[in-house]
Design a protein around this motif. Structure first.
Motif, mmCIF file in Angstrom:
data_model
loop_
_atom_site.group_PDB
_atom_site.id
_atom_site.type_symbol
_atom_site.label_atom_id
_atom_site.label_comp_id
_atom_site.label_asym_id
_atom_site.label_seq_id
_atom_site.Cartn_x
_atom_site.Cartn_y
_atom_site.Cartn_z
ATOM 1 N N VAL A 172 -28.037 -45.924 61.540
ATOM 2 C CA VAL A 172 -26.855 -46.789 61.606
ATOM 3 C C VAL A 172 -26.004 -46.452 62.822
ATOM 4 C CG1 VAL A 172 -24.658 -47.316 60.470
ATOM 5 C CG2 VAL A 172 -26.772 -47.281 59.137
ATOM 6 N N GLU A 173 -25.818 -45.163 63.087
ATOM 7 C CA GLU A 173 -24.948 -44.758 64.185
ATOM 8 C C GLU A 173 -25.495 -45.191 65.542
ATOM 9 O OE1 GLU A 173 -21.706 -42.982 63.277
ATOM 10 O OE2 GLU A 173 -22.674 -44.389 61.920
ATOM 11 N N ARG A 174 -26.793 -45.360 65.649
ATOM 12 C CA ARG A 174 -27.392 -45.797 66.914
ATOM 13 C C ARG A 174 -27.273 -47.301 67.124
ATOM 14 N NH1 ARG A 174 -30.518 -42.021 69.458
ATOM 15 N NH2 ARG A 174 -30.940 -40.107 68.312
ATOM 16 N N ARG A 175 -26.935 -48.050 66.068
ATOM 17 C CA ARG A 175 -26.935 -49.507 66.157
ATOM 18 C C ARG A 175 -25.542 -50.128 66.126
ATOM 19 N NH1 ARG A 175 -32.123 -51.361 62.377
ATOM 20 N NH2 ARG A 175 -33.720 -50.250 63.596
ATOM 21 N N VAL A 176 -24.579 -49.463 65.480
ATOM 22 C CA VAL A 176 -23.252 -50.060 65.390
ATOM 23 C C VAL A 176 -22.520 -49.898 66.716
ATOM 24 C CG1 VAL A 176 -23.058 -49.694 62.900
ATOM 25 C CG2 VAL A 176 -22.298 -47.906 64.465
ATOM 26 N N PRO A 177 -21.640 -50.844 67.052
ATOM 27 C CA PRO A 177 -20.940 -50.768 68.344
ATOM 28 C C PRO A 177 -19.972 -49.600 68.433
ATOM 29 C CG PRO A 177 -20.100 -52.582 67.020
ATOM 30 C CD PRO A 177 -21.328 -52.091 66.323
ATOM 31 N N GLU A 178 -19.353 -49.225 67.312
ATOM 32 C CA GLU A 178 -18.395 -48.117 67.309
ATOM 33 C C GLU A 178 -18.732 -47.164 66.175
ATOM 34 O OE1 GLU A 178 -14.237 -48.822 68.125
ATOM 35 O OE2 GLU A 178 -14.659 -50.938 68.330
ATOM 36 N N PRO A 179 -19.680 -46.273 66.371
ATOM 37 C CA PRO A 179 -20.093 -45.346 65.310
ATOM 38 C C PRO A 179 -18.960 -44.412 64.908
ATOM 39 C CG PRO A 179 -21.028 -44.683 67.409
ATOM 40 C CD PRO A 179 -20.408 -46.037 67.623
ATOM 41 N N ILE A 180 -18.946 -44.061 63.640
ATOM 42 C CA ILE A 180 -17.885 -43.180 63.155
ATOM 43 C C ILE A 180 -18.061 -41.759 63.685
ATOM 44 C CG2 ILE A 180 -19.006 -42.361 61.018
ATOM 45 C CD1 ILE A 180 -16.253 -43.071 59.665
ATOM 46 N N LEU A 181 -19.294 -41.381 64.008
ATOM 47 C CA LEU A 181 -19.577 -40.097 64.644
ATOM 48 C C LEU A 181 -20.546 -40.369 65.800
ATOM 49 C CD1 LEU A 181 -19.087 -37.038 64.485
ATOM 50 C CD2 LEU A 181 -21.134 -36.864 63.042
ATOM 51 N N PRO A 182 -20.018 -40.677 66.986
ATOM 52 C CA PRO A 182 -20.883 -41.069 68.111
ATOM 53 C C PRO A 182 -21.916 -39.999 68.453
ATOM 54 C CG PRO A 182 -18.562 -41.471 68.608
ATOM 55 C CD PRO A 182 -18.600 -40.647 67.351
ATOM 56 N N LEU A 183 -23.179 -40.332 68.264
ATOM 57 C CA LEU A 183 -24.242 -39.362 68.523
ATOM 58 C C LEU A 183 -24.371 -39.050 70.011
ATOM 59 C CD1 LEU A 183 -26.993 -40.645 66.046
ATOM 60 C CD2 LEU A 183 -25.180 -38.961 65.664
#
Length: 530
Positions: free
Chosen positions: A260-271
């Motif tokens: 999910v974090e790789r696909r959302v525009p603003e991840p809650i915890l940017p990888l």
């Protein structure tokens, strides 16, 4: 452009805002120290020694899972409104904790369960306090100049850590332990009043979206892991269906979270932040720091009150050597960083000294004097002083200014999750070692499963071989916890060795980001107001 110019006109007075933030920081830190001191008395009234670490774990877990969410809410709705809301939630949780097991909630039978649940509510509010303070300070003060404020932050920490055990001890010895939570209400009221009237932060129109899927998956994964470390080998066998099921749940949740974090525009915890070498290293160091620090804070008062027979008030005073070592070193390190701009050496030294302090604490037994314990705590405090503020400074300086909020939230998150794991794992080690000892068997027979009825006052009544066996079992169980802590702290200086010395940004060193129009707006927003 108009909105940004208006935001610039509302640019706050840094010193006034910092004063309000220090009050809020003290609010959260006082609670931790007061409750740690009161825990043995709470356990004595409600029973449930085998669950006592959950009083702390639920608080830290609530803080951990909410930290990234609070950061995004601050971006979306403005830091001031969100920050004040977190204080209100914290105060509601404090009031409910104080009423746990009262007649209003059906009596003391389920008091421990209620307290654990209400501490989670309190932790949700504390998550907003912690990330809010760090993000706001990061916005107002550039890294190169931040060292001068470390003394102020360290001073507040020292006041809270000294006053907390004293207040907690006085309340426990002379009032009801419930006032360990009620005392937050007047202080929180002052914090609300000061911040509402003085913190006039600039507000910007944003289009941020909260990554609810990421937040939910991360919360599920982290909770499952904490349950594994808490229940494994105690409530359920390591190979039981419950533990294996939790392991599968944790794995699936975290894998889904990464997707999910790789696909959302603003991840809650940017990888993407973890591609930065310094940020990745300091995140792991922060995890290990929280892991070991919370273990020490929660088991030292237990040793002092049960094995050494100290009152709750005296156990608070006996923590002063640890706080003194941390305070002095934090102030000195902050000034040195401001003067020289150098910081890499400090986490290396801190890791070595903290490991030495933990190793010394493995020597605890029934014959350890208070002077010896004080010397051990000074060493541990000095090591923590090298690391506490420096780790956050390195995390914030490792990313661009536009990622400051995410970096602050992530750094706070890893320290909190380290504390959550540490408390759970140390608690599991403690209860397992105690249950296997003759002391655990005696306590189980006299006070319920796992020594649920252990009370410092009752332990003082024991005499002869029984007293030696019980106190020896408790001391051995607690020293074993610190032995495990050494295995984790020894990795800190090794990791810190690979940190690169990146020059600290000054007030004029911020790299421009975004389009030319955005850079122009940023310049206007940061222009001094006369």
């Amino acid at each position: 452009m108009t909105d940004t110019i208006q935001a610039s006109a509302a640019r706050p007075n840094v010193r006034v805002v910092l004063g309000g933030l220090m009050i809020a920081m003290m609010l959260a830190m006082l609670d931790n120290m007061i409750v740690s001191t009161a825990l043995p008395r709470i356990v004595g009234e409600f029973g449930g020694l085998n669950h006592f670490t959950w009083v702390v774990t639920s608080y830290v877990l609530g803080t951990t899972v909410s930290t990234p969410i609070w950061g995004k809410l601050g971006d979306l709705y403005g830091r001031k409104a969100v920050f004040l809301t977190s204080i209100v939630i914290f105060l509601i949780g404090s009031a409910l904790c104080g009423m746990s097991g009262s007649s209003m909630f059906g009596g003391p039978a389920d008091g421990m369960v209620q307290l654990i649940a209400f501490r989670a509510v309190q932790g949700l509010g504390a998550g907003g306090l912690m990330v809010g303070v760090m993000a706001i300070i990061g916005d107002l003060v550039p890294p190169r100049e931040r060292g001068r404020y470390q003394g102020m932050i360290a001073g507040i920490m020292a006041i809270a850590m000294v006053a907390g055990p004293l207040i907690g001890g006085f309340i426990t010895d002379h009032l009801s332990w419930r006032w360990a939570f009620y005392v937050n209400l007047p202080l929180g009221g002052i914090a609300l009043l000061v911040l509402a009237s003085t913190m006039h932060l600039p507000r910007y129109r944003t289009e941020h979206k909260i990554d609810w899927w990421g937040a939910g998956l991360l919360s599920v994964g982290i909770t499952a892991i904490v349950l594994i470390t808490t229940w494994g080998g105690n409530e359920y066998a390591w190979g039981s269906a419950q533990i294996l099921g939790l392991a599968v749940l944790a794995l699936l949740s975290l894998v889904a979270f990464g997707i999910v974090e790789r696909r959302v525009p603003e991840p809650i915890l940017p990888l993407g932040l973890f591609t930065n070498r310094n940020f990745a290293l300091i995140s792991v160091i922060g995890f290990l720091l929280g892991f070991s620090m919370f273990g020490a804070m929660n088991f030292l008062p237990l040793f002092q009150q049960t094995v050494q027979g100290a009152s709750a008030t005296n156990s608070g005073l006996l923590l002063l050597p640890l706080m003194f070592g941390m305070l002095v070193v934090s102030i000195v390190v902050g000034r040195l960083i401001t003067r020289t701009g150098r910081y890499r050496i400090f986490p290396i030294i801190g890791g070595v000294v903290m490991t030495a302090g933990m190793a010394l604490l493995t020597l605890l037994d029934v014959h350890t004097s208070k002077v010896e314990l004080s010397m051990y705590m000074v060493v541990l405090g000095v090591g923590m002083g090298f690391l506490m503020q420096t780790s956050m400074l390195i995390a914030q300086n490792s990313v661009e200014q536009r990622d400051l909020g995410a970096a602050s939230g992530a750094a706070t998150f890893f320290r909190s999750i380290g504390g959550s794991f540490g408390i759970s794992l140390f608690g599991a080690i403690f209860t397992s070692r105690l249950a296997a000892s003759s002391a655990g068997q005696f306590l189980a027979q006299s006070g319920g499963s796992g020594g649920a009825g252990m009370n410092p006052a009752d332990l003082k009544k024991l005499v002869g071989p029984v007293r030696e066996a019980v106190l020896g079992g408790l001391a051995d169980s607690i020293s074993g916890v610190f032995g495990w802590a050494v295995l984790f702290t020894v990795a800190v200086p090794v990791l810190a060795w690979f940190i690169r010395e990146i020059p600290l940004r000054g007030s004029t060193d911020r790299e421009p980001t975004g389009s030319p129009e955005e850079q122009a707006e940023t310049a206007l927003a940061e222009a001094p107001v006369h």
